[in-house]
Design an enzyme around this catalytic site. Structure first.
Site, PDB file in Angstrom:
ATOM      1  N   HIS A 275       0.876  -1.171   0.000  1.00 24.73           N
ATOM      2  CA  HIS A 275       0.000   0.000   0.000  1.00 24.73           C
ATOM      3  C   HIS A 275       0.915   1.222   0.000  1.00 24.73           C
ATOM      4  CE1 HIS A 275      -3.141  -2.761   2.039  1.00 24.73           C
ATOM      5  NE2 HIS A 275      -3.322  -2.748   0.736  1.00 24.73           N
ATOM      6  N   GLU A 278       1.599   3.590   3.014  1.00 29.05           N
ATOM      7  CA  GLU A 278       2.130   3.033   4.264  1.00 29.05           C
ATOM      8  C   GLU A 278       3.646   3.052   4.161  1.00 29.05           C
ATOM      9  OE1 GLU A 278       0.013  -0.660   4.790  1.00 29.05           O
ATOM     10  OE2 GLU A 278      -1.914   0.350   4.571  1.00 29.05           O
ATOM     11  N   HIS A 413       3.393  -3.475   6.555  1.00 24.92           N
ATOM     12  CA  HIS A 413       2.282  -2.543   6.355  1.00 24.92           C
ATOM     13  C   HIS A 413       2.339  -1.451   7.437  1.00 24.92           C
ATOM     14  CE1 HIS A 413      -0.506  -4.725   3.437  1.00 24.92           C
ATOM     15  NE2 HIS A 413       0.551  -5.514   3.543  1.00 24.92           N
ATOM     16  N   GLU A 505       2.046  -4.962  10.905  1.00 27.06           N
ATOM     17  CA  GLU A 505       1.522  -3.590  10.952  1.00 27.06           C
ATOM     18  C   GLU A 505       2.433  -2.807  11.885  1.00 27.06           C
ATOM     19  OE1 GLU A 505      -0.941  -2.447   9.187  1.00 27.06           O
ATOM     20  OE2 GLU A 505      -1.910  -4.267   8.443  1.00 27.06           O
TER      21      GLU A 505
END
Length: 650
Positions: A275, A278, A413, A505
């Site tokens: 993404h 990110e 991410h 994350e």
């Protein structure tokens, strides 16, 4: 109250064309300054106060830029600060604790799927003691700042005169007519030196001399080139394809023999920037390249061991088109989703073939589920057609996965603090459901290794990022138990190749400010290194032909009680990630008799060597001899006669 310090005077007048250009230049310079200095994203709750709030879920602590709400309105974690009263006496206050040169404010509305609320205009007030307040002035009048026209787009308001103070308030004046006073905000500014401040010690950063800044495409290429020039013996840069807009997908290889797969040496990869907005993963991967190069040259034994025993591949930007879009706006103004998707509007983490449902559907229809393939599931035909909705970035990564026998990977991410492990896709399209793989125990170990060594995740006093509390799960969670993701890279990697992959994350903020990058590197440095070292757990070996001693490709390695097999690479070498224990391992290949061994995996992070020698079946030997036109050996003739006799008796 001590007087507020103004950095320059500002006199309103009607500018001529030349003056207009000059003013625009000054505003651009001021914008750049605000992008380099900030206050607000990491503030503790006690530094944020408000005049009133509707309920705790809409309290001042929920007024952070880009904070996300839960699905239900009315829960403890809603998507903004919302005042209890709809009047012009409401305010959101930030205590910077130190004298700060405030330069501007960025505003968003309320994040909610049910309500539309945002502030359309506001004033800014400043104070040194939180008692006497001065309104930011635009010449001789109080400055009125333009706010939002929708809930999500961040809007920058620059102070006409950057001002030194300790406290700052956002004072809404008008708001969406059908809504209420709700906002999310970011305060821009930089701390100033104050000899009388007993708390003036600088925040900790990093002792590593790395290039801590956000790198656009050109700057990323320059940095990767500089690393290869500094460490030419252990690095190589190559490309695996291009983005839709033609930007190359660069990979840095780090190995003592770059460009070559060495027998028995496992292949590892980090993928970042799937993404595009990110951005932290991208910078951490670039930091890791520099760090490993520098430490290898210093003789750091841990890094030397990683480089000599592992072939490491680092892809810093899988979605460079998306990143460039977010980079133009910067860390404060890119919002929550700008740059997330590819240029074509494709979410790359939903763009891989959905092999989960193919496997599950086949299992449900099969009379004997044990005969259903549990690995190397082929890509469906519809996905390979030219008109299939498949991004070129996704095709490039799939080809990369198929070319190199990766063993372990992590997909970096941002936007939360948690490590997720497969399966990401749930059965029967349930929105949330724990959906474990056959290797659930080892995946949980992998996730725990990263989460437990990450300085932020491991901090019991850290704040919740948005609305989900992952600390009760030790900051790890099954992907499907969080939310279903059909077509994820993690699941595809597990079902189509030998590679185990988790998603990390990395931070609450998708695009952290440049000043946070040294701290984020320290938060993640140990995690990045120790996770790579896990590629050496379990068993490994070479599957060879008994007569020729050559490696056998595509031999199937099956571990008893683990319903997920792997295959040997082109040279016959294999790697099977396993937790400590004793395992019954069976290996077979087309045209060979199967072979079985018991292999013990210890607690040490070193693989157990389990080589296998396979004997060709008589029929296979006969086929090969006849194909070459050679004479059949006597021992093979005798074995074939015995085999025919057994078949006749049967």
């Amino acid at each position: 109250s001590p007087p507020l310090s103004e950095t320059n005077s500002w006199t309103p007048r009607t500018p001529a064309k030349k003056e207009t250009r000059k003013r625009k230049t000054q505003e651009t310079a001021r914008l750049k300054m605000t992008n380099q200095n900030w206050v607000g994203k990491q503030l503790p709750i006690y530094q944020i106060q408000a005049s009133s709030y509707q309920r705790s879920g809409l309290g001042p602590h929920r007024g952070r830029l880009n904070i996300q709400s839960g699905i239900e309105d009315g829960d403890l974690y809603d998507g903004a600060w919302c005042a209890e009263y709809k009047d012009r006496h409401q305010w959101l206050e930030v205590d910077a604790l130190h004298l700060t040169l405030f330069t501007g404010v960025i505003l968003q509305g309320r994040n909610s799927i049910w309500s539309w609320d945002w502030v359309e205009t506001y004033k800014v007030q400043l104070s040194n003691d939180s008692v006497t307040w001065h309104t930011s002035m635009n010449g001789t009048q109080e400055a009125l700042f333009e706010g939002n026209q929708n809930p999500e787009t961040p809007v920058l308001g620059l102070l006409p005169v950057p001002t030194v103070a300790r406290f700052i308030r956002i004072n809404p004046q008008t708001w969406y007519s059908n809504g209420t006073v709700c906002l999310r905000a970011e305060i821009l500014g930089c701390r100033v030196h104050d000899p009388s401040d007993i708390y003036s010690a600088h925040e900790s950063g990093s002792k590593d001399a790395l290039d801590f800044r956000h790198h656009n495409y050109k700057e990323m290429r320059k940095l990767m080139k500089s690393v290869t020039e500094e460490c030419p013996d252990i690095t190589r840069v190559y490309t695996i394809g291009r983005s839709y807009m033609g930007l190359k997908l660069y990979v840095m290889e780090i190995s003592d023999n770059p460009g070559k797969h060495e027998l028995g040496e496992p292949e590892f990869r980090y993928v970042a920037g799937m993404h595009g907005n990110e951005a932290l993963g991208r910078e951490l991967v670039l930091n890791l390249m520099q760090y490993m190069c520098k430490e290898y040259k210093k003789g750091n034994q841990r890094i030397v061991r990683l480089v000599t025993e592992t072939r490491i591949h680092l892809l810093p930007s899988m979605n460079p088109d998306g990143y460039e879009e977010a980079y133009v706006k910067g860390s404060e103004l890119s919002g929550w989703a700008e740059g997330r998707y590819s240029f074509e509007g494709i979410d790359l983490n939903h763009n891989f073939p959905d092999l989960n449902n193919i496997m599950w559907d086949t299992q449900e229809k099969a009379a004997d589920k044990s005969k259903v393939p549990n690995h190397y599931i082929p890509i469906p035909e519809y996905y390979t057609k030219e008109d299939a909705t498949v991004a070129p970035e996704t095709r490039a990564v799939i080809s990369w996965m198929q070319d190199i026998p990766f063993v372990l990977s992590a997909n970096l991410h941002g936007g939360e603090l948690v490590v997720t492990y497969p399966f990401d896709c749930t059965r029967d399209w349930a929105p949330q459901e724990d959906t474990p793989t056959a290797d659930n125990a080892f995946f949980r170990w992998l996730a725990s290794v990263y989460a437990s060594t990450n300085l932020v995740m491991a901090n019991p006093d850290r704040r919740i990022c948005h609305y989900e509390e992952f600390q009760s799960h030790n900051n790890i969670i099954n992907g499907g138990a969080w939310h279903t993701v059909p077509g994820s890279m993690n699941d595809f990697s597990y079902l189509h190749t030998n590679c185990f992959e988790v998603t990390v994350e990395l931070s609450c903020d998708k695009f952290p400010h440049v000043s946070e990058l040294p701290i984020e590197w320290e938060n993640n440095k140990e995690s990045l290194l120790v996770y790579m070292e896990q590629v050496h757990r379990g068993i490994k070996g070479v599957v060879r032909d008994k007569l020729t001693k050559k490696g056998i490709a595509d031999a199937i390695i099956k571990v008893e009680d683990h319903d997920h097999d792997i295959r040997s690479a082109a040279d016959g070498d294999y790697w099977r990630l396993l937790n400590p224990g004793e395992y019954k391992v069976i290996v077979w290949a087309v045209g060979y008799f199967p072979s079985m061994r018991r292999c013990n995996v210890g607690m040490e992070p070193n693989p157990t060597i389990c080589d296998f020698i396979l004997t060709k079946t008589p029929i296979q030997r006969l086929k090969e001899i006849r194909a070459k036109g050679e004479k059949i050996p006597q021992d093979l003739q005798l074995r074939l006669r015995a085999l025919r006799l057994r078949n006749f008796i049967a």
